[in-house]
Design an enzyme around this catalytic site. Structure first.
Site, PDB file in Angstrom:
ATOM      1  N   PRO A 211      -4.987  -3.960 -11.668  1.00 48.49           N
ATOM      2  CA  PRO A 211      -4.756  -4.491 -10.333  1.00 48.49           C
ATOM      3  C   PRO A 211      -3.296  -4.576 -10.090  1.00 48.49           C
ATOM      4  O   PRO A 211      -2.870  -5.897  -9.946  1.00 48.49           O
ATOM      5  CB  PRO A 211      -5.550  -6.209 -10.636  1.00 48.49           C
ATOM      6  CG  PRO A 211      -5.106  -6.160 -12.039  1.00 48.49           C
ATOM      7  CD  PRO A 211      -5.600  -5.016 -12.745  1.00 48.49           C
ATOM      8  N   CYS A 212      -2.866  -3.505  -9.538  1.00 48.61           N
ATOM      9  CA  CYS A 212      -1.564  -3.447  -9.243  1.00 48.61           C
ATOM     10  C   CYS A 212      -1.369  -4.337  -7.946  1.00 48.61           C
ATOM     11  O   CYS A 212      -0.078  -4.634  -7.764  1.00 48.61           O
ATOM     12  CB  CYS A 212      -1.252  -2.116  -8.936  1.00 48.61           C
ATOM     13  SG  CYS A 212      -2.298  -1.173  -7.893  1.00 48.61           S
ATOM     14  N   HIS A 213      -2.275  -4.640  -6.987  1.00 45.39           N
ATOM     15  CA  HIS A 213      -1.979  -5.285  -5.813  1.00 45.39           C
ATOM     16  C   HIS A 213      -1.684  -6.902  -6.210  1.00 45.39           C
ATOM     17  O   HIS A 213      -1.377  -7.492  -5.344  1.00 45.39           O
ATOM     18  CB  HIS A 213      -3.441  -5.398  -5.213  1.00 45.39           C
ATOM     19  CG  HIS A 213      -4.429  -6.338  -5.569  1.00 45.39           C
ATOM     20  ND1 HIS A 213      -5.247  -5.458  -6.614  1.00 45.39           N
ATOM     21  CD2 HIS A 213      -5.071  -7.192  -5.588  1.00 45.39           C
ATOM     22  CE1 HIS A 213      -6.281  -6.084  -7.121  1.00 45.39           C
ATOM     23  NE2 HIS A 213      -6.154  -7.239  -6.394  1.00 45.39           N
TER      24      HIS A 213
END
Length: 206
Positions: free
Chosen positions: A161-163
């Protein structure tokens, strides 16, 4: 979605641990969600690529294939089918945990793998910063740039989950997916996280 949306990717000349050149089979699927068409790719070990949604299946397929090579139709494994179902639930606004999904990150930078493992521990609605993630890994603040680069090169966005990784001061930071930082904000809003408006960017994926 007809069978034309499913492909099998054959990547030749991948070296095994014993030094022998072997064939690795990659499959991919383009599938529809509430946010648009996503793409997912996998091999016998686990998921290798994920493409965040665009408005058209062909666009998603084109973006996914930039990192793969063309091949023949294939069928998702049960685990991949479960991952697809989880992605659909996510974009419907359901709290989803992707941390148990098996990935194959072979070929990724070793330090990036550590960064990705740390990022996967961020659950629904949780955020951190590039600097804080670097500190968690026991490296200095100068490594925040490396964290940012790892997020930009994330091969399986959303599942890693880079967001949820922000710039210093809680600013949204960059996002390499379609829609840029606006899409990052929209994904966080799905999880109940509210941030300020981003700098002007390309059209959102939502």
């Amino acid at each position: 979605m007809n069978s034309a949306a499913v492909r099998t990717i054959f990547i030749l000349c991948e070296k095994r641990e014993d030094g022998v050149m072997a064939q690795t089979v990659h499959n991919y699927l383009i599938f529809e969600t509430a946010a648009g068409f996503c793409g997912i790719a996998w091999n016998a070990i686990g998921i290798t690529r994920f493409q965040l949604p665009t408005s058209k299946a062909q666009g998603t397929e084109r973006l996914l294939l930039r990192r793969l090579v063309a091949g023949e139709p294939g069928t998702p494994t049960p685990e991949v089918a479960e991952a697809v179902a989880a992605v659909r639930r996510y974009f419907n606004g359901e709290a989803v945990d992707f941390s148990d999904i098996t990935l194959d990150l072979e070929g990724q930078d070793p330090f990036f793998k550590q960064i990705y493992a740390a990022a996967r521990r961020l659950g629904w609605g949780q955020t951190t910063t590039y600097g804080a993630l670097a500190k968690e890994l026991g490296v200095g603040p100068e490594a925040a740039r490396d964290v940012g680069q790892a997020m930009a090169k994330n091969p399986v966005a959303l599942i890693i989950p880079c967001h949820r990784v922000l710039a210093a001061g809680g600013k949204v930071g960059g996002f390499s997916a379609p829609g840029g930082s606006t899409s990052k904000i929209r994904m966080l809003e799905l999880e109940g996280v509210r941030l300020g408006p981003p700098e002007p960017a390309q059209q959102s994926l939502f």
